[in-house]
Design a protein around this motif. Structure first.
Motif, PDB file in Angstrom:
ATOM      1  N   GLU A 168      -7.544  -1.208  -3.550  1.00 40.12           N
ATOM      2  CA  GLU A 168      -6.763   0.025  -3.401  1.00 40.12           C
ATOM      3  C   GLU A 168      -6.276   0.528  -4.758  1.00 40.12           C
ATOM      4  O   GLU A 168      -6.315   1.734  -5.039  1.00 40.12           O
ATOM      5  CB  GLU A 168      -5.559  -0.211  -2.488  1.00 40.12           C
ATOM      6  CG  GLU A 168      -5.870  -0.396  -1.029  1.00 40.12           C
ATOM      7  CD  GLU A 168      -4.590  -0.531  -0.226  1.00 40.12           C
ATOM      8  OE1 GLU A 168      -3.747   0.394  -0.283  1.00 40.12           O
ATOM      9  OE2 GLU A 168      -4.419  -1.566   0.448  1.00 40.12           O
ATOM     10  N   ILE A 169      -5.811  -0.394  -5.580  1.00 44.47           N
ATOM     11  CA  ILE A 169      -5.315  -0.021  -6.905  1.00 44.47           C
ATOM     12  C   ILE A 169      -6.431   0.585  -7.751  1.00 44.47           C
ATOM     13  O   ILE A 169      -6.255   1.618  -8.397  1.00 44.47           O
ATOM     14  CB  ILE A 169      -4.692  -1.249  -7.600  1.00 44.47           C
ATOM     15  CG1 ILE A 169      -3.394  -1.656  -6.887  1.00 44.47           C
ATOM     16  CG2 ILE A 169      -4.434  -0.968  -9.079  1.00 44.47           C
ATOM     17  CD1 ILE A 169      -2.831  -2.984  -7.340  1.00 44.47           C
ATOM     18  N   ALA A 178       0.752   4.168  -2.911  1.00 47.10           N
ATOM     19  CA  ALA A 178       0.500   5.581  -2.621  1.00 47.10           C
ATOM     20  C   ALA A 178       1.636   6.459  -3.139  1.00 47.10           C
ATOM     21  O   ALA A 178       1.406   7.571  -3.637  1.00 47.10           O
ATOM     22  CB  ALA A 178       0.315   5.780  -1.120  1.00 47.10           C
ATOM     23  N   GLY A 206     -14.170  -1.360  -7.414  1.00 47.06           N
ATOM     24  CA  GLY A 206     -13.365  -0.217  -7.025  1.00 47.06           C
ATOM     25  C   GLY A 206     -13.533   0.977  -7.944  1.00 47.06           C
ATOM     26  O   GLY A 206     -13.485   2.129  -7.508  1.00 47.06           O
ATOM     27  N   SER A 215       0.819  -1.221   0.000  1.00 47.21           N
ATOM     28  CA  SER A 215       0.000   0.000   0.000  1.00 47.21           C
ATOM     29  C   SER A 215       0.844   1.259   0.000  1.00 47.21           C
ATOM     30  O   SER A 215       0.525   2.243  -0.699  1.00 47.21           O
ATOM     31  CB  SER A 215      -0.931  -0.006   1.218  1.00 47.21           C
ATOM     32  OG  SER A 215      -1.802  -1.114   1.178  1.00 47.21           O
ATOM     33  N   GLU A 216       1.898   1.279   0.786  1.00 50.12           N
ATOM     34  CA  GLU A 216       2.754   2.461   0.855  1.00 50.12           C
ATOM     35  C   GLU A 216       3.383   2.752  -0.505  1.00 50.12           C
ATOM     36  O   GLU A 216       3.476   3.912  -0.929  1.00 50.12           O
ATOM     37  CB  GLU A 216       3.837   2.258   1.917  1.00 50.12           C
ATOM     38  CG  GLU A 216       4.719   3.479   2.131  1.00 50.12           C
ATOM     39  CD  GLU A 216       5.775   3.253   3.203  1.00 50.12           C
ATOM     40  OE1 GLU A 216       6.703   4.087   3.294  1.00 50.12           O
ATOM     41  OE2 GLU A 216       5.689   2.252   3.947  1.00 50.12           O
ATOM     42  N   PRO A 263      -7.882  -7.043  -1.238  1.00 51.42           N
ATOM     43  CA  PRO A 263      -7.771  -5.712  -0.619  1.00 51.42           C
ATOM     44  C   PRO A 263      -6.833  -4.779  -1.387  1.00 51.42           C
ATOM     45  O   PRO A 263      -7.118  -3.581  -1.537  1.00 51.42           O
ATOM     46  CB  PRO A 263      -7.229  -6.025   0.780  1.00 51.42           C
ATOM     47  CG  PRO A 263      -7.673  -7.423   1.052  1.00 51.42           C
ATOM     48  CD  PRO A 263      -7.594  -8.117  -0.276  1.00 51.42           C
ATOM     49  N   PHE A 264      -5.730  -5.330  -1.876  1.00 50.63           N
ATOM     50  CA  PHE A 264      -4.772  -4.509  -2.621  1.00 50.63           C
ATOM     51  C   PHE A 264      -5.331  -4.139  -3.987  1.00 50.63           C
ATOM     52  O   PHE A 264      -5.159  -3.003  -4.456  1.00 50.63           O
ATOM     53  CB  PHE A 264      -3.447  -5.252  -2.741  1.00 50.63           C
ATOM     54  CG  PHE A 264      -2.304  -4.409  -3.232  1.00 50.63           C
ATOM     55  CD1 PHE A 264      -2.095  -3.134  -2.737  1.00 50.63           C
ATOM     56  CD2 PHE A 264      -1.415  -4.895  -4.182  1.00 50.63           C
ATOM     57  CE1 PHE A 264      -1.027  -2.352  -3.180  1.00 50.63           C
ATOM     58  CE2 PHE A 264      -0.346  -4.131  -4.622  1.00 50.63           C
ATOM     59  CZ  PHE A 264      -0.161  -2.854  -4.127  1.00 50.63           C
ATOM     60  N   ARG A 283      -9.013   2.132  -6.822  1.00 48.66           N
ATOM     61  CA  ARG A 283      -9.443   3.432  -6.299  1.00 48.66           C
ATOM     62  C   ARG A 283      -8.388   4.524  -6.465  1.00 48.66           C
ATOM     63  O   ARG A 283      -8.663   5.691  -6.173  1.00 48.66           O
ATOM     64  CB  ARG A 283      -9.836   3.286  -4.828  1.00 48.66           C
ATOM     65  CG  ARG A 283     -11.175   2.564  -4.652  1.00 48.66           C
ATOM     66  CD  ARG A 283     -11.505   2.295  -3.206  1.00 48.66           C
ATOM     67  NE  ARG A 283     -12.890   1.832  -3.054  1.00 48.66           N
ATOM     68  CZ  ARG A 283     -13.387   1.315  -1.943  1.00 48.66           C
ATOM     69  NH1 ARG A 283     -12.611   1.195  -0.859  1.00 48.66           N
ATOM     70  NH2 ARG A 283     -14.643   0.933  -1.884  1.00 48.66           N
ATOM     71  N   SER A 284      -7.197   4.146  -6.938  1.00 49.56           N
ATOM     72  CA  SER A 284      -6.150   5.162  -7.043  1.00 49.56           C
ATOM     73  C   SER A 284      -5.514   5.258  -8.432  1.00 49.56           C
ATOM     74  O   SER A 284      -4.836   6.249  -8.719  1.00 49.56           O
ATOM     75  CB  SER A 284      -5.050   4.895  -6.010  1.00 49.56           C
ATOM     76  OG  SER A 284      -4.447   3.637  -6.218  1.00 49.56           O
TER      77      SER A 284
END
Length: 359
Positions: A135-136, A109, A165, A105-106, A131-132, A138-139
């Motif tokens: 995150e991907i 980001a 996402g 995650s870090e 989960p990862f 959404r970003s």
């Protein structure tokens, strides 16, 4: 990222910089010189990626100290924020896109937030890391999903997470049902079409030819209707070239400055001259694919009368005698399709042997 006629070629530097910024910069130079569209690295925090007890893969043990842990091996291969700044700036100066695969995650980001990367390449190892993946989605604006080690259903499940996402409000609770509903929705499918590419891959270094299965790339293209490509781990350059001929829109290939350098991935990588040869061959294949319309080419028009045949007199024939015909070059006379119409009919004038028959 690509046009209908252009394959997006990713030169995978990965961790072949061995933790050295100078070596990483040289890899960028090499990829740019070879004509790659992008050069890709790997961004990670070793302690966030690998547990202390994680063992190395067999190929990693062959290429590095087999007694060293996977954590200790990759800890030496981390690139920090400052190194990323240098690499991105150098890519800009060399006119080649910078890409990287985040593994935590870090790192994600850092790439999408701090550096504003729009394309995120997802490792095959994270295709079940829901989960990862969320995150991907959404970003990142664009996602390239590698599918090594996966079944078709696992790829579909990952696409469901991405669809969720892309489309669900941030306060919507993730769940298997929500992922499936997002994947089945028109909105989810439209988002996938616009934002996702999938890569067939065989996760072994080097990958045996018998395990490549390029037809799986076709299967995914038919199943998901997404841009489909190939991430190659075989020796040599012929397999990715074949993948382009089968319709790959993206090719990813590991490269190094020297296969004899220490490190886990060098031995299964191309050297600079080979990378250049692969890209040149891919561009030639793209040209050869054409538009699919079957018609004479510009150069063929001049060869048609040379290579084709016409009806000629098989022997000297006087006017009113019955024609005895043969088919010979050149092809600028009466078509051989008229053979049955004219054979044995009275000649309208005198002919010498091999003279073209009047139409």
């Amino acid at each position: 990222m690509t046009t209908e006629s252009t394959t997006f070629v990713i030169a995978e530097a990965g961790v072949n910089h061995n933790g050295s910024l100078d070596l990483a910069l040289q890899l960028i130079d090499s990829a740019a010189k070879a004509g790659a569209d992008a050069v890709k690295f790997q961004t990670f925090k070793a302690s966030s990626l690998v547990a202390k007890h994680a063992s190395k893969a067999a190929y990693q043990k062959r290429a590095t100290d087999p007694e060293e842990s996977q954590l200790d091996m990759i800890r030496k291969l981390e690139l920090g924020e400052q190194e990323h700044e240098h690499l991105i700036a150098h890519c800009h100066n060399r006119g080649i896109a910078f890409m990287s695969t985040p593994f935590d995650s870090e790192s994600l980001a850092l790439l999408t937030g701090r550096f504003g990367l729009e394309i995120i390449k997802v490792s095959s190892g994270d295709i079940t890391n829901a989960p990862f993946l969320l995150e991907i989605a959404r970003s990142a604006r664009q996602v390239i999903l590698s599918t090594g080690m996966s079944t078709l259903s696992e790829v579909e499940a990952a696409l469901g997470v991405l669809a969720f996402g892309f489309t669900a409000p941030a306060d919507t609770a993730p769940s298997l049902t929500a992922f499936e509903e997002a994947y089945a929705s028109k909105l989810g499918q439209a988002a996938l079409q616009q934002r996702v590419s999938v890569l067939h891959c065989t996760t072994e270094y080097p990958a045996p030819a018998l395990e490549v299965n390029l037809r799986a790339m076709d299967t995914m293209a038919q199943a998901f209707g997404l841009r489909t490509g190939y991430s190659d781990h075989t020796k040599g350059i012929h397999i990715p070239i074949a993948a382009v001929a089968r319709g790959a829109t993206i090719i990813e290939k590991h490269f190094t400055l020297d296969r004899n350098l220490p490190g886990p991935d060098h031995r299964a990588s191309l050297e600079p001259s080979e990378l250049c040869d692969m890209i040149n061959a891919i561009r030639e294949v793209e040209t050869c694919l054409g538009d699919g319309i079957k018609r004479p080419t510009l150069s063929e028009w001049g060869n048609r009368p040379i290579a084709r045949k016409s009806l000629v007199a098989a022997r000297s024939t006087q006017r009113s005698q019955l024609l005895d015909l043969s088919c010979k070059r050149p092809g600028n006379g009466c078509s051989p399709y008229r053979y049955w119409e004219l054979q044995g009919t009275p000649a309208t004038r005198d002919y010498i042997t091999d003279e073209l028959i009047d139409g």
